[in-house]
Scaffold this active site. Structure first.
Site, PDB file in Angstrom:
ATOM      1  N   CYS A 139     -25.958   2.597-126.915  1.00 45.31           N
ATOM      2  CA  CYS A 139     -24.644   1.984-126.642  1.00 45.31           C
ATOM      3  C   CYS A 139     -24.505   0.627-127.338  1.00 45.31           C
ATOM      4  CB  CYS A 139     -24.438   1.839-125.142  1.00 45.31           C
ATOM      5  SG  CYS A 139     -25.889   1.222-124.268  1.00 45.31           S
ATOM      6  N   HIS A 219     -22.085  -4.225-120.944  1.00 42.48           N
ATOM      7  CA  HIS A 219     -22.855  -5.214-121.705  1.00 42.48           C
ATOM      8  C   HIS A 219     -21.865  -6.206-122.316  1.00 42.48           C
ATOM      9  CE1 HIS A 219     -26.258  -2.406-121.734  1.00 42.48           C
ATOM     10  NE2 HIS A 219     -25.571  -1.513-122.415  1.00 42.48           N
TER      11      HIS A 219
HETATM   12  P1  NAD Z   1     -29.448   9.995-116.885  1.00 40.83           P
HETATM   13  O1  NAD Z   1     -30.716   9.753-116.154  1.00 40.83           O
HETATM   14  O2  NAD Z   1     -28.166   9.543-116.290  1.00 40.83           O
HETATM   15  O3  NAD Z   1     -29.299  11.552-117.194  1.00 40.83           O
HETATM   16  C1  NAD Z   1     -30.363  12.337-117.662  1.00 40.83           C
HETATM   17  C2  NAD Z   1     -30.148  13.783-117.264  1.00 40.83           C
HETATM   18  O4  NAD Z   1     -31.268  14.549-117.715  1.00 40.83           O
HETATM   19  C3  NAD Z   1     -30.053  14.021-115.768  1.00 40.83           C
HETATM   20  O5  NAD Z   1     -29.126  15.067-115.535  1.00 40.83           O
HETATM   21  C4  NAD Z   1     -31.459  14.502-115.370  1.00 40.83           C
HETATM   22  O6  NAD Z   1     -31.430  15.325-114.231  1.00 40.83           O
HETATM   23  C5  NAD Z   1     -31.813  15.294-116.614  1.00 40.83           C
HETATM   24  N1  NAD Z   1     -33.261  15.425-116.822  1.00 40.83           N
HETATM   25  C6  NAD Z   1     -34.253  14.637-116.348  1.00 40.83           C
HETATM   26  N2  NAD Z   1     -35.453  15.098-116.772  1.00 40.83           N
HETATM   27  C7  NAD Z   1     -35.191  16.190-117.526  1.00 40.83           C
HETATM   28  C8  NAD Z   1     -35.996  17.111-118.221  1.00 40.83           C
HETATM   29  N3  NAD Z   1     -37.339  17.004-118.249  1.00 40.83           N
HETATM   30  N4  NAD Z   1     -35.370  18.130-118.894  1.00 40.83           N
HETATM   31  C9  NAD Z   1     -34.032  18.257-118.886  1.00 40.83           C
HETATM   32  N5  NAD Z   1     -33.221  17.397-118.244  1.00 40.83           N
HETATM   33  C10 NAD Z   1     -33.790  16.387-117.567  1.00 40.83           C
HETATM   34  O7  NAD Z   1     -29.665   9.376-118.334  1.00 40.83           O
HETATM   35  P2  NAD Z   1     -28.557   8.802-119.325  1.00 40.83           P
HETATM   36  O8  NAD Z   1     -28.268   7.397-118.946  1.00 40.83           O
HETATM   37  O9  NAD Z   1     -27.434   9.777-119.444  1.00 40.83           O
HETATM   38  O10 NAD Z   1     -29.386   8.731-120.679  1.00 40.83           O
HETATM   39  C11 NAD Z   1     -29.547   9.862-121.519  1.00 40.83           C
HETATM   40  C12 NAD Z   1     -29.808   9.388-122.923  1.00 40.83           C
HETATM   41  O11 NAD Z   1     -28.676   8.630-123.380  1.00 40.83           O
HETATM   42  C13 NAD Z   1     -31.011   8.442-123.094  1.00 40.83           C
HETATM   43  O12 NAD Z   1     -31.573   8.650-124.371  1.00 40.83           O
HETATM   44  C14 NAD Z   1     -30.373   7.068-123.037  1.00 40.83           C
HETATM   45  O13 NAD Z   1     -31.140   6.068-123.685  1.00 40.83           O
HETATM   46  C15 NAD Z   1     -29.089   7.331-123.784  1.00 40.83           C
HETATM   47  N6  NAD Z   1     -28.010   6.381-123.492  1.00 40.83           N
HETATM   48  C16 NAD Z   1     -27.793   5.948-122.216  1.00 40.83           C
HETATM   49  C17 NAD Z   1     -26.787   5.023-121.993  1.00 40.83           C
HETATM   50  C18 NAD Z   1     -26.534   4.455-120.628  1.00 40.83           C
HETATM   51  O14 NAD Z   1     -26.118   3.314-120.554  1.00 40.83           O
HETATM   52  N7  NAD Z   1     -26.743   5.184-119.569  1.00 40.83           N
HETATM   53  C19 NAD Z   1     -25.983   4.586-123.045  1.00 40.83           C
HETATM   54  C20 NAD Z   1     -26.193   5.105-124.325  1.00 40.83           C
HETATM   55  C21 NAD Z   1     -27.233   6.002-124.535  1.00 40.83           C
END
Ligand code: NAD
Length: 340
Positions: A139, A219
């Protein structure tokens, strides 16, 4: 129609899934979940197919969740998988995508070497054309790249120095966050964001510092950009005003904080209160000779969503960046100009 599935239905995955449903050239096959939590129930209620690991089928069925198949079935039947699993988990799934000969979009929590290219739609769409593995940067990096590549239209960007105030957790998270203090992000300078920008803009001179703040809302970036020529405030505002995916906040509306930005999103009826644009405080834009200064807010939960959609198009050979961005923006209600 491009058949797309989403592995991981959390903060990013649920938003990407909704965005895919809104695209005229994409079909959402379903989403993969590992735990039968409220997000799985919500997906099911929304009529989205649920795929789970073989070992979790019983657990999902016991709580009454209908399963469309295994994660392997989902991957096999997709043209592109958007991997939105937690940091580092995507890399573990890469083998499955490779074995199934399926393309995958990874997120910024993965190391850059997980993919053939790190991606920002406004900076390097064409580099992702027909690639099998693309990583949408995080992000903060998405916001930095959108801003820097747009500012490149004013004059050549020579140097960027930035301070990133990071939200401590997402609103849905129940983990402990620092409520008493500001925490220097491992006190390491440059912070990893600069290095991540360099995965896309390889030769840019950029240094960032980051600090974690006790907030969940957005942020904030404080940026100092040096150009190769003298620049004016008017030219910079003109570019920001005319770049969809960047919106301006004017002081006469009395929006002075991230809380008020998100309240505007609520009042405008935006889905999930999302602000997928970089939100620039107009009054913060200041120039002095070759230098410009700007402050903007970044809605971490949603800013990477349009980039995921454009990445899917680029990987499947859609060779027209402007049209892809236009379709994504119009279907998701993403704008330029003033937010209100
Ligand atoms: P999150 O924890 O909200 O969601 C992750 C999802 O994956 C959940 O549904 C969880 O149940 C599932 N999960 C967990 N372990 C798993 C496994 N072994 N196999 C399959 N699914 C599994 O995470 P998020 O915040 O959505 O982040 C996901 C990605 O996006 C990361 O790489 C993160 O760095 C990136 N990201 C996050 C944000 C943020 O601010 N949240 C912003 C930009 C990018």
């Amino acid at each position: 129609m491009i058949r797309v599935s989403v592995n991981g239905y959390g903060t990013i995955g649920k938003r990407v899934a909704s965005a895919i449903l809104a695209q005229p050239d994409m079909k959402l096959l379903g989403v993969a979940k590992t735990t039968p939590n409220y997000e799985a129930f919500t997906a099911s209620k929304l009529g989205i197919n649920l795929y789970v690991p073989e070992s979790s089928i019983k657990e999902f069925e016991e709580v009454g969740l209908k399963i469309a198949g295994t994660v392997e079935d989902m991957v096999r039947n997709s043209d592109v998988v958007v991997d939105a699993t937690p940091n580092g988990v995507g890399a573990q799934y890469k083998q499955l995508y490779q074995l199934s000969k399926r393309k995958a979009v990874f997120q910024g929590g993965e190391k850059s070497n997980v993919a053939d290219v790190s991606f920002s739609a406004l900076c390097n769409y064409s580099e992702a054309l027909n690639k099998d593995y693309v990583r949408v940067v995080s992000c903060n990096t998405t916001a930095l790249l959108r801003t820097i590549c747009s500012l490149g239209k004013v004059s050549k960007v020579q140097k960027v120095r930035g301070t990133i105030v990071r939200r401590a957790a997402d609103p849905k998270e129940v983990k402990e966050i620092p409520i008493s203090s500001l925490v220097p992000n491992t006190a390491r300078v440059p912070s990893h964001h600069a290095k991540d920008v360099n995965t896309v803009l390889k030769d840019l001179d950029i240094v960032t510092m980051a600090i974690i703040a006790p907030t969940t809302l957005m942020h904030m970036h404080l940026l100092n950009v040096t150009f190769s020529t003298k620049v004016s405030r008017e030219d910079i505002l003109e570019v920001f005003k005319n770049t969809p995916r960047i919106i301006l906040i004017r002081s006469k509306t009395k929006v002075n904080s991230t809380a008020e930005i998100l309240e505007v999103a609520r009042d405008l009826g935006r889905p999930r209160n999302d602000i997928q644009e970089v939100a620039v405080f107009e009054d913060s834009v200041y120039t002095s000779g070759n230098e410009a200064f700007v402050m903007y807010a970044v809605h971490q939960e949603s800013i990477v969503v349009p980039e995921n959609i454009d990445a899917i198009r680029a990987m499947t050979g859609f060779n027209d960046v402007d049209t892809s961005i236009k379709i994504t923006n119009s279907t998701l209600g993403i704008r330029g100009g003033y937010i209100i």
